[in-house]
Design a protein around this motif. Structure first.
Motif, short mmCIF file in Angstrom:
data_model
loop_
_atom_site.label_atom_id
_atom_site.label_comp_id
_atom_site.label_asym_id
_atom_site.label_seq_id
_atom_site.Cartn_x
_atom_site.Cartn_y
_atom_site.Cartn_z
N ASP A 174 18.95 13.70 19.56
CA ASP A 174 18.24 13.11 20.71
C ASP A 174 16.94 12.48 20.20
N PHE A 175 17.05 11.23 19.74
CA PHE A 175 15.90 10.58 19.10
C PHE A 175 14.81 10.19 20.09
N SER A 176 15.18 9.88 21.31
CA SER A 176 14.17 9.53 22.31
C SER A 176 13.31 10.75 22.65
N GLU A 177 13.92 11.93 22.78
CA GLU A 177 13.17 13.16 23.04
C GLU A 177 12.35 13.55 21.81
N LYS A 203 11.01 11.46 19.64
CA LYS A 203 9.85 10.57 19.62
C LYS A 203 8.81 10.99 20.64
N ARG A 204 9.28 11.34 21.86
CA ARG A 204 8.35 11.74 22.91
C ARG A 204 7.61 13.02 22.53
N SER A 205 8.34 14.02 22.02
CA SER A 205 7.73 15.29 21.64
C SER A 205 6.80 15.12 20.44
#
Length: 289
Positions: free
Chosen positions: A61-64, A66-68
């Protein structure tokens, strides 16, 4: 309030001052962070790093991720600050070695003024004085005075020893009043690491830095808790520690100073300059913020 362009520059300047202090035995980069108004943010930002952003990476989950990653690490603080620290340490390592070797007394006189002013700045932040606060300061003074009187430990310079030295020294570097460079001196690693830095010995420098990274990630959480819940008691202890560490510059000055009136006067002048520099620095950054 500073705009987005000025803030990184001010943080970078703080990094320059912190890097300069961290390379000097007897002076703490944590003190510089405190008097320039960035200390609590720095400790909290380091303590906030838990590496939870790695978990979504394993799940794809690359979007999560990046966000984290962006949420957990304060890049607006760390990038300019670490850049300033690194530049200062690389450029000043040779200068500090030269001054400590050839102008010991006057160099430590300047350091004495820095430490005295730093303890004064901490003193101003304590609002509620009590017998307990005074007692804690006395305990800090006694412990620091005894500790800095210890003789350097004779040890080797293997990579595991450098790794452990980095872990221990970084904990001192982030504490106002405790010099990480002096801890390295006690561990018998200061001059060796200074030479490694001057000669760009990457293996030893990286090993030391990895140890420092692991040490600071763990210690900062404890320090963040103490500042959040017991701020004045923590500051009182640090004031005592800072005054206790004055044993270092006083011993160096009395041992190495010449007998002439000029030598004594020059040391006094540099001590006053060091004191004034810290007070003006604290006033300037408080005005900017």
């Amino acid at each position: 309030m500073t705009n987005k362009f000025i803030e990184p520059i001010l943080i970078f300047i703080r990094g320059l001052f912190m890097g300069s202090a961290d390379i000097i035995p007897g002076v703490s980069g944590g003190t510089i962070a405190l008097i320039t108004g960035i200390y609590e943010r720095l400790v909290h930002a380091i303590g906030k790093i838990n590496f939870k952003f790695i978990k979504p990476l394993f799940k794809g989950d690359f979007s999560e991720f990046k966000r984290s990653f962006l949420d957990e690490i304060d890049f607006q603080l760390f990038i300019p600050l670490l850049l300033g620290i690194a530049i200062a340490m690389l450029t000043l390592s040779k200068v500090i070695s030269f001054l400590l070797e050839d102008y010991t007394a006057i160099t430590f006189a300047f350091f004495l003024g820095l430490i005295l002013a730093s303890s004064y700045v901490l003193y101003k932040q304590i609002v509620h004085f009590s017998p307990k606060i005074i007692l804690i300061s006395i305990i800090g003074f006694v412990l620091a005075y005894i500790f800095v009187g210890l003789n350097p430990i004779a040890t080797n310079h293997t990579l595991p020893v450098l790794f452990l030295s980095g872990m221990v020294a970084i904990c001192a570097m982030i504490l106002p009043g405790i010099s990480g460079a002096f801890i390295l001196l006690l561990l018998g690693q200061y001059h060796y690491m200074l030479n490694a830095l001057n000669s760009f010995n990457l293996v030893e420098v990286i090993t030391f830095c990895v140890g420092a990274l692991i040490g600071i990630l763990g210690f900062s959480k404890l320090l963040d808790y103490l500042l959040q819940h017991h701020e004045e008691i923590t500051l009182a202890l640090l004031i005592g520690i800072m005054i206790g560490t004055l044993r270092i510059p006083v011993n160096q000055i009395t041992t190495n100073i010449g007998g002439s009136l000029f030598d004594i006067a020059f040391c006094v002048i540099l001590m006053i300059v060091g004191f004034a520099l810290i007070v003006l620095l604290e006033m300037k950054f408080k005005y900017i913020e």
